[in-house]
Design an enzyme around this catalytic site. Structure first.
Site, mmCIF file in Angstrom:
data_model
loop_
_atom_site.group_PDB
_atom_site.id
_atom_site.type_symbol
_atom_site.label_atom_id
_atom_site.label_comp_id
_atom_site.label_asym_id
_atom_site.label_seq_id
_atom_site.Cartn_x
_atom_site.Cartn_y
_atom_site.Cartn_z
ATOM 1 N N GLU A 523 0.872 -1.148 0.048
ATOM 2 C CA GLU A 523 -0.094 -0.090 0.079
ATOM 3 C C GLU A 523 0.895 1.234 0.084
ATOM 4 O O GLU A 523 0.489 2.071 -0.707
ATOM 5 C CB GLU A 523 -0.952 -0.031 1.318
ATOM 6 C CG GLU A 523 -2.209 -0.978 1.057
ATOM 7 C CD GLU A 523 -2.003 -2.420 1.114
ATOM 8 O OE1 GLU A 523 -0.496 -2.617 1.830
ATOM 9 O OE2 GLU A 523 -2.707 -3.325 0.813
ATOM 10 N N HIS A 590 -12.671 -5.369 7.647
ATOM 11 C CA HIS A 590 -13.384 -5.020 6.452
ATOM 12 C C HIS A 590 -14.595 -4.224 6.868
ATOM 13 O O HIS A 590 -15.620 -4.471 6.012
ATOM 14 C CB HIS A 590 -13.644 -6.543 5.639
ATOM 15 C CG HIS A 590 -12.353 -7.114 5.180
ATOM 16 N ND1 HIS A 590 -11.830 -8.103 5.866
ATOM 17 C CD2 HIS A 590 -11.830 -7.005 3.920
ATOM 18 C CE1 HIS A 590 -10.969 -8.730 5.404
ATOM 19 N NE2 HIS A 590 -10.853 -8.270 4.016
#
Ligand SMILES: Cc1ncc(C[n+]2csc(CCOP(=O)(O)OP(=O)(O)O)c2C)c(N)n1
Ligand SMILES: [Mg+2]
Length: 801
Positions: A523, A590
């Site tokens: 990322e 999530h």
């Protein structure tokens, strides 16, 4: 014989002149370091970190560096900056003193410590300069290895320019992708994860990146044996070496005091990277630190006498000198002349820089003294004010702090006197003049910043179909790729399958693997790709697969992207769009909605929280018209919901910094954003049945926030406020409350205590019940609103519990 930039062969005399000039630059740089340290020790400057001991390899680097190329490096590179003509002696000292005028300190207008270098990609209005007419340095940051992610993007831009069609008119940024991104890093900083992540990614991407490691065996006091396996970065990166069957790196090692070898190495490296887009690592060994790490300590504490003696002998400038004498390029006399000349010009430059720094401050000092003298004479507090004046007068080298402290302390002594008016006006005027020198340019001030966005509504045919929201988003991206050749998107699973929610389905096939790309799971360097490419005129969209994983990138977003405009006083920009998806879905990793963390670490970046994909698409459309960076958080649970298909895809625009009232009502103002809004709407509908009529406002944009103060206007009508979100208690809801109460003066209109309803202080648990008990539910929202109404009118709204 050496090759100069235009490839003509040099004569011996030319060669000699060039070497002498190089030597002079090295000497000037060294004198700057020596005198710079003195300036700190005598108190003129606060902190110094210099490039002594690293001069010679930087001369070699500068020779290989061409117009259009970019540097992404760290605080040792003053010699390089001088050699490419981007740093004068006066500017070096202006940076050390913290001169707030960009014309004196072009690196950061006094915002960064000295030694943090930059060139100007933008003119004073925030418009691009022609980057092909200059040698470029992206603006340094202090976190070790923080220069690495952006370096990857700066290099990748060349690859995109060379291989993507439709970018032929980007001649201010490229010539067929021939530009190299040159990285520099200290040996110890290669221990950071960002270094290894970026090295791997550049090998995979095969981009023109030349990475120099300045190896002086230490990282402050910590020896290489604690930093690097086998104490050698080139040794352990050998597996990256390319061979007949595999792409990879070219790896060179060279001693930092060996001038001819350094030049040869840098020329070879440049050739490989520029022509073939192969990344290169140059491990520059045997460098020294004559004055130790910085002005904060001395290296005699951790280097033994053998090491110190070796450092004296192998000081790269001394070795360069030796080589020049041995090869009869110069004699002792000529060298002495250069050294003396260097000493003189540095001393003169330093004095000039100090006078330039000090004179506007001294001007303020005398202005205030002139103002205070007659005031003191007429004041009942004469004795005290005269003491303040005398103390101020005695300061030979004042700070604005000294001057304003004197003025503000005097003001208190004049509380009962008419003369306070003129003093208070002087103070306010001074603060208004000085404050922007420290606080301007957090965001773009250009004519294409976010304020310039028009509100263009989506248009619907009378028989508009309801389609899956992810299809709406995909079709909108399709239009954007068609319209803007400089737009590209990349992320984990963003390419072949068109992202995990298929918002990019089929687009790689249509626009190619470079514009719609899969990337590795990394990322921070995904963001770096975006920052670097945006700094070279492309319009990257970097995808972070789930908002929960933004944490891996938050450091680089915060340290690099969010500070870029600020730390260059508006002379660099990276209009990167970060696409992510978040809010409630499933489980601990999530369902993230850590908006408090995000807005508190990313001031300088727009943070947008669209409630559906039409709004999200409108934000993408808007942002591509602007030059600002932004994070857009799509609703994870929104892709399969139906939305009406607009006819003007790619065209409609959601303005940035404005709320939308999605239900009007008279009794209470409900403020929310993102996925939570659907629950808020549901609760509000249910409350209608008991006669409670709530007004619902979608914030839409957290940074910037409600520029029209529409929420305060709503509270004026309803007199009650509840803020609902999925973040932790005291997270984004606390920020929203602060904005409404403090910035919008909303408290004036409140008849009930303003309240927040948030998630539990832990991450959301798994499963539907996990969600129900972790995040605000429709019932929680209903009951919270009801309780506020009950408290206001207990007879009408009887208590539920
Ligand atoms: C993330 C981070 N941790 C710690 C520091 C403090 N720090 C500044 S420089 C430095 C040592 C760097 O050594 P090296 O990379 O070898 O560069 P050198 O100074 O030796 O040229 C440290 C620990 C920092 N700036 N950033
Ligand atoms: Mg080091």
């Amino acid at each position: 014989m050496m090759q100069s930039e235009d490839k003509t062969v040099l004569t011996f005399d030319d060669f000699k002149t060039e070497v002498l000039n190089d030597y002079k630059i090295a000497r000037i740089s060294r004198e700057c370091s020596l005198l710079g340290r003195r300036e700190v020790l005598t108190g003129k400057a606060k902190f110094g970190i210099f490039g002594d001991g690293k001069e010679v390899p930087q001369l070699a680097l500068a020779k290989a560096f061409k117009n259009g190329d970019f540097r992404s490096g760290y605080y040792r590179d003053q010699t390089f900056m001088m050699a490419i003509g981007a740093l004068t002696i006066e500017q070096f000292f202006a940076g050390l003193y913290g001169h707030t005028d960009i014309h004196f300190d072009p690196m950061s207008a006094g915002r960064q410590m000295g030694g943090h270098f930059a060139t100007h990609s933008l003119d004073e209005n925030g418009n691009w300069n022609n980057l092909m007419k200059q040698k470029n340095s992206s603006s340094d940051i202090s976190p070790t290895a923080g220069q690495m992610p952006r370096l990857l993007g700066l290099a990748q831009a060349s690859k995109i320019y060379r291989n993507v069609k439709g970018l032929e008119n980007h001649t201010n940024f490229t010539e067929n992708g021939n530009e190299i991104a040159w990285g520099t890093i200290g040996n110890a900083s290669t221990s950071e994860g960002l270094f290894f992540e970026t090295i791997n990614a550049a090998g995979v991407l095969q981009v023109p990146m030349v990475m120099s490691v300045w190896d002086d065996e230490y990282g402050i006091s910590v020896h290489a044996k604690h930093q690097t396996t086998k104490e050698s970065i080139s040794e352990i990166l050998k597996g990256f070496q390319r061979d007949e069957n595999h792409n990879g790196y070219e790896i060179f090692t060279v001693n930092g005091w060996d001038f001819p070898e350094l030049i040869a190495t840098y020329q070879k490296a440049a050739e490989i990277a520029r022509q073939h887009h192969v990344p290169v690592l140059i491990h520059v060994k045997e460098l020294t630190q004559p004055q130790g790490h910085s002005t904060s300590g001395s290296h005699e504490r951790y280097k033994d006498s053998d090491r110190l003696a070796w450092e004296t002998e192998f000081d790269c400038i001394e070795q360069m000198k030796k080589w020049m004498l041995e090869t009869n390029l110069v004699n002792e006399e000529q060298l002495n002349e250069i050294e003396n000349e260097a000493k003189k010009v540095v001393l003169d430059g330093k004095k000039l820089a100090w006078n330039n720094y000090l004179s506007p401050i001294k001007q303020n000092q005398s202005e205030l003294i002139d103002l205070l003298q007659p005031i003191a004479a007429a004041s009942e507090n004469k004795i005290f004010i005269e003491k303040i004046i005398a103390d101020l007068q005695a300061i030979k080298e004042p700070l604005n702090k000294d001057i304003l402290t004197a003025a503000r302390k005097t003001l208190r002594l004049l509380i009962n006197e008419d003369s306070k008016v003129v003093l208070s006006q002087w103070i306010s005027a001074k603060i208004n003049e000085i404050q922007p020198k420290f606080s301007s340019n957090l965001t773009s001030q250009s004519t294409t910043n976010c304020e310039s966005i028009e509100d263009i509504k989506p248009i619907y045919a009378t028989d508009a179909e309801l389609i899956d929201a992810r299809v709406l988003l995909r079709d909108n991206f399709d239009k954007l790729f068609e319209k803007y050749p400089e737009v590209l998107i990349f992320g984990e699973d963003a390419g072949a399958i068109g992202d995990v929610n298929q918002g990019l389905e089929g687009l790689q096939e249509k626009y190619g693997e470079l514009r719609v790309a899969d990337v590795g799971i990394r990322e921070a360097s995904i963001i770096g790709q975006g920052i670097g490419m945006a700094m070279r005129g492309l319009r990257p969209i970097a995808e972070i697969q789930y908002l929960d994983y933004l944490l891996y990138a938050i450091q680089i977003l915060s340290d690099d992207l969010a500070t870029l405009q600020y730390r260059t006083a508006g002379r660099q920009k990276a209009p990167l769009i970060i696409r992510s998806r978040g809010h409630r879905l499933e489980g601990v990793w999530h369902s993230g909605s850590p908006l408090g963390m995000i807005i508190n670490s990313l001031r300088g970046i727009n943070v947008l929280v669209p409630r559906n994909m039409t709004k999200a698409a409108g934000f993408y459309n808007s942002l591509l018209k602007t030059d600002e960076p932004a994070l857009i958080i799509e609703c994870l649970n929104g892709y399969r919901l139906k939305e009406k298909a607009p006819t003007n895809l790619g065209e409609f625009q959601t303005p940035i910094g404005y709320t939308e009232t999605i239900k009007e009502g008279a009794d209470i103002t409900l403020v929310s954003y993102g996925s939570t809004l659907r629950l808020v709407e549901q609760a509000a509908n249910e409350l209608m049945a008991v006669g409670i009529d709530a007004e619902i406002i979608d914030v839409q944009s957290l940074l910037p926030f409600d520029k029209n103060h529409d929420i305060a206007k709503s509270i004026q009508k309803t007199n009650r406020l509840l803020i609902i979100d999925e973040d932790l208690p005291g997270g984004a809801s606390a920020y929203i409350l602060q904005q409404i109460i403090e910035v919008q003066n909303g408290y004036k209109h409140l008849d009930s205590a303003p309240q927040t309803l948030t998630a539990q202080p832990h991450r959301p648990a798994y499963g539907t019940d996990g969600d129900y008990f972790s995040k605000p539910s429709t019932e929680d929202i209903y009951e919270k609103i009801y309780a506020i109404m009950h408290e206001a009118n207990p007879l009408k709204y009887k208590n539920l519990y």
